[in-house]
Design an enzyme around this catalytic site. Structure first.
Site, PDB file in Angstrom:
ATOM      1  N   GLY A  80      33.148  33.538  67.785  1.00 34.21           N
ATOM      2  CA  GLY A  80      31.848  32.751  67.988  1.00 34.21           C
ATOM      3  C   GLY A  80      31.429  32.085  69.239  1.00 34.21           C
ATOM      4  O   GLY A  80      31.173  32.661  71.026  1.00 34.21           O
TER       5      GLY A  80
ATOM      6  N   ASP B  24      42.385  27.343  70.291  1.00 33.56           N
ATOM      7  CA  ASP B  24      42.238  26.555  68.869  1.00 33.56           C
ATOM      8  C   ASP B  24      43.829  27.042  68.052  1.00 33.56           C
ATOM      9  O   ASP B  24      44.764  26.308  68.739  1.00 33.56           O
ATOM     10  CB  ASP B  24      41.200  28.123  68.917  1.00 33.56           C
ATOM     11  CG  ASP B  24      40.206  28.040  67.405  1.00 33.56           C
ATOM     12  OD1 ASP B  24      40.597  27.957  66.246  1.00 33.56           O
ATOM     13  OD2 ASP B  24      39.077  28.898  68.319  1.00 33.56           O
TER      14      ASP B  24
ATOM     15  N   ASP C 139      45.912  22.101  67.117  1.00 30.38           N
ATOM     16  CA  ASP C 139      45.898  21.582  65.985  1.00 30.38           C
ATOM     17  C   ASP C 139      45.738  20.470  66.410  1.00 30.38           C
ATOM     18  O   ASP C 139      46.154  19.927  66.436  1.00 30.38           O
ATOM     19  CB  ASP C 139      47.025  21.601  64.479  1.00 30.38           C
ATOM     20  CG  ASP C 139      45.461  20.861  63.263  1.00 30.38           C
ATOM     21  OD1 ASP C 139      44.692  20.656  63.891  1.00 30.38           O
ATOM     22  OD2 ASP C 139      46.408  21.284  62.567  1.00 30.38           O
TER      23      ASP C 139
ATOM     24  N   ASN D  54      33.642  21.757  71.281  1.00 32.31           N
ATOM     25  CA  ASN D  54      33.150  22.483  70.462  1.00 32.31           C
ATOM     26  C   ASN D  54      33.904  23.066  69.331  1.00 32.31           C
ATOM     27  O   ASN D  54      33.087  23.692  67.962  1.00 32.31           O
ATOM     28  CB  ASN D  54      33.378  24.530  70.751  1.00 32.31           C
ATOM     29  CG  ASN D  54      32.363  25.596  70.667  1.00 32.31           C
ATOM     30  OD1 ASN D  54      31.756  25.257  70.317  1.00 32.31           O
ATOM     31  ND2 ASN D  54      33.912  26.673  70.930  1.00 32.31           N
TER      32      ASN D  54
ATOM     33  N   GLY E 242      34.489  23.492  65.524  1.00 30.49           N
ATOM     34  CA  GLY E 242      33.906  22.387  64.608  1.00 30.49           C
ATOM     35  C   GLY E 242      34.291  22.711  63.165  1.00 30.49           C
ATOM     36  O   GLY E 242      34.360  24.210  62.951  1.00 30.49           O
TER      37      GLY E 242
ATOM     38  N   LEU F   8      26.995  16.100  47.873  1.00 26.36           N
ATOM     39  CA  LEU F   8      27.802  14.370  48.518  1.00 26.36           C
ATOM     40  C   LEU F   8      28.706  14.211  46.380  1.00 26.36           C
ATOM     41  O   LEU F   8      29.740  13.869  46.922  1.00 26.36           O
ATOM     42  CB  LEU F   8      27.546  13.297  48.240  1.00 26.36           C
ATOM     43  CG  LEU F   8      27.784  12.336  48.938  1.00 26.36           C
ATOM     44  CD1 LEU F   8      28.860  12.753  50.214  1.00 26.36           C
ATOM     45  CD2 LEU F   8      26.720  11.218  49.541  1.00 26.36           C
TER      46      LEU F   8
ATOM     47  N   TYR G  65      29.477  17.832  57.407  1.00 30.84           N
ATOM     48  CA  TYR G  65      29.377  18.126  58.000  1.00 30.84           C
ATOM     49  C   TYR G  65      27.950  16.916  59.706  1.00 30.84           C
ATOM     50  O   TYR G  65      28.296  17.484  60.778  1.00 30.84           O
ATOM     51  CB  TYR G  65      29.025  19.245  58.345  1.00 30.84           C
ATOM     52  CG  TYR G  65      28.495  19.923  59.376  1.00 30.84           C
ATOM     53  CD1 TYR G  65      29.313  20.676  60.528  1.00 30.84           C
ATOM     54  CD2 TYR G  65      27.388  20.825  60.041  1.00 30.84           C
ATOM     55  CE1 TYR G  65      28.876  21.462  61.457  1.00 30.84           C
ATOM     56  CE2 TYR G  65      26.831  21.266  61.014  1.00 30.84           C
ATOM     57  CZ  TYR G  65      27.369  21.904  61.783  1.00 30.84           C
ATOM     58  OH  TYR G  65      27.456  22.408  62.960  1.00 30.84           O
TER      59      TYR G  65
END
Length: 452
Positions: A223, A243, A266, A293, A295, A302, A358
């Site tokens: 991405g 990553d 991680d 970056n 995420g 909620l 988020y």
């Protein structure tokens, strides 16, 4: 992910249908290709009485090979311009705003498709009187409205340039002008950008503004992260692509493609910041640019969200950035002149149903920029964030059709952005020449109606 509607409206039948029914009309955007001229035509450069920025801007553009036109000489009603640039820093009260009308009104239809509008002013907090501050704040309404009115892929931005230090010199302004005028800023519009008094270093070659720079990109396997690695490497950087181990194969493919190195880690592991710092120190001795970056999303309303969904999103999207910054700065691995760029989201600005975790994390990223950038400025390090809107990725491909189409069309460009649009914006903020740009949150959203 393909936007079939945007492709259809470029056909003859599509053009006819759009005009007949008044449907959204996504323009074909001018994006950057290496070797492109900065702009595809002449630039009209105007100034308010007493403006302090037209001269340095003129020097930058002339040196970049841009053909400048003085408004007094623009008497041909058929003339077309690639950009309209106006120095409004001399406007000291509301009556002076008439100068904006006098400049832009005759040229409202004179821009080429994907043209650029840039207005330069003084930060209201630095103005000498309340009346001057009022007039300078009014510039935001002008530029945001132009971005919504002119259409055809035209973008409009306001650049506030501090009076302090050498921020008004060509070197401090050049990176921002080059980005905003070029195809790199295709999906950035309606933004307010602040150029401060930090140190900016012009590159030897503007086609490779990151030559000699070591850049860390987290979440680089796919991405936006993969697009970032490609753009930064194209611009000359040595890319350290990071990553999670589960994405190891994709990560290795990206790192090999750009001639960089891969780090499987991680970021939520307790020892992750230390391990990352040790890797950067042993392999490179420093890191010039850190791009946060990485995420995740774990969507639920909620009331239905379990604690693990909340904790994991906050930890990956926000807390891991704080921990990594702390260790890298504590060990002086980010040198003076270094840059940190974090990825926020328009969800952090406008909120989003089903994404309280988020949106909270991404608003926290904006808080990080607001609170930490003044501290880092004292060390000669810049900190900025980008806030993407609807970007065509595998994540947005999973959104239900009608919501997805609304996300695509509800912006001034009537289309979603591409991962490269985010990457180009981060690339600009990563350049050593952008050292005077700090504390900014730049939306890459085609001037989305959400949060506008």
């Amino acid at each position: 992910m393909t936007d079939r509607y945007a492709s259809f409206v470029q056909t003859g039948a599509g053009r006819t249908l759009v005009k007949r029914l008044g449907l959204p009309d996504p323009p074909r955007l001018r994006r950057h290709t290496p070797g492109d001229p900065l702009v595809p035509g002449p630039v009209l450069l105007g100034s308010s009485a007493g403006g302090r920025l037209a001269e340095p801007v003129g020097k930058v553009l002339t040196a970049a090979g841009v053909e400048l036109v003085d408004p007094a000489a623009a008497t041909d009603p058929t003339a077309r311009f690639a950009a309209l640039v106006y120095d409004a820093s001399g406007i000291t009260d509301s009556t002076g705003l008439r100068q904006l009308y006098d400049f832009f009104h005759p040229q409202a239809r004179a821009l080429l498709p994907s043209g650029r509008v840039i207005v330069l002013g003084t930060p209201p907090a630095e103005c000498g009187s309340p009346r001057e501050a009022t007039a300078q704040r009014a510039l935001e309404g002008l530029t945001r409205s132009i971005g919504k009115e002119f259409g055809r892929g035209v973008t409009a931005q306001l650049v506030y340039v501090t009076k302090a230090g050498d921020a008004g010199t060509p070197v401090s302004l050049e990176s921002t002008l080059r980005f905003l005028l070029s195809g790199r800023s295709a999906y950035v519009s309606g933004q307010v950008i602040r150029v401060g008094a930090g140190t900016a270093t012009a590159p030897a070659d503007w086609d490779r503004p990151l030559d000699g720079q070591v850049v860390l990109v987290t979440g680089a396997a796919r991405g936006i992260g993969a697009a970032l690695a490609r753009v930064l490497a194209r611009d000359g950087a040595t890319v350290v692509a990071l990553d999670i181990p589960a994405a190891g194969d994709e990560l290795a493919a990206v790192a090999n493609e750009v001639g960089g190195s891969a780090v499987q880690l991680d970021l939520t592991a307790p020892d992750a910041p230390t391990r990352l710092a040790e890797h950067l120190a042993s392999r490179h001795g420093r890191v010039d640019v850190v791009v946060h970056n990485a995420g995740i999303t774990r969507d639920k309303t909620l009331g239905r969200m379990d604690a693990d969904r909340w904790d994991s999103v906050i930890d990956v999207n926000l807390s891991s950035q704080e921990r990594i910054n702390h260790v890298l700065l504590e060990r002086d691995l980010i040198p003076a002149g270094g840059r940190i760029v974090s990825v926020s989201s328009i969800a952090g600005i406008a909120g989003n149903r089903g994404q309280t975790n988020y949106a909270t994390s991404k608003a926290g990223v904006i808080g990080l920029v607001d609170s930490l950038s003044p501290v880092l400025r004292e060390r000669g390090i810049s900190l900025n964030a980008v806030a993407p809107g609807f970007i065509e990725t595998r994540l947005t491909a999973r959104i239900p059709l009608m919501i997805r189409e609304a996300g695509r069309r509800m912006n001034s460009m009537a289309q979603g952005g591409l991962p490269v649009d985010v990457a180009e914006t981060i690339g600009w903020l990563s350049w050593p020449a952008s050292g005077a740009v700090s504390g900014n949150v730049v939306r890459v959203c085609g001037q989305s109606l959400l949060g506008a």
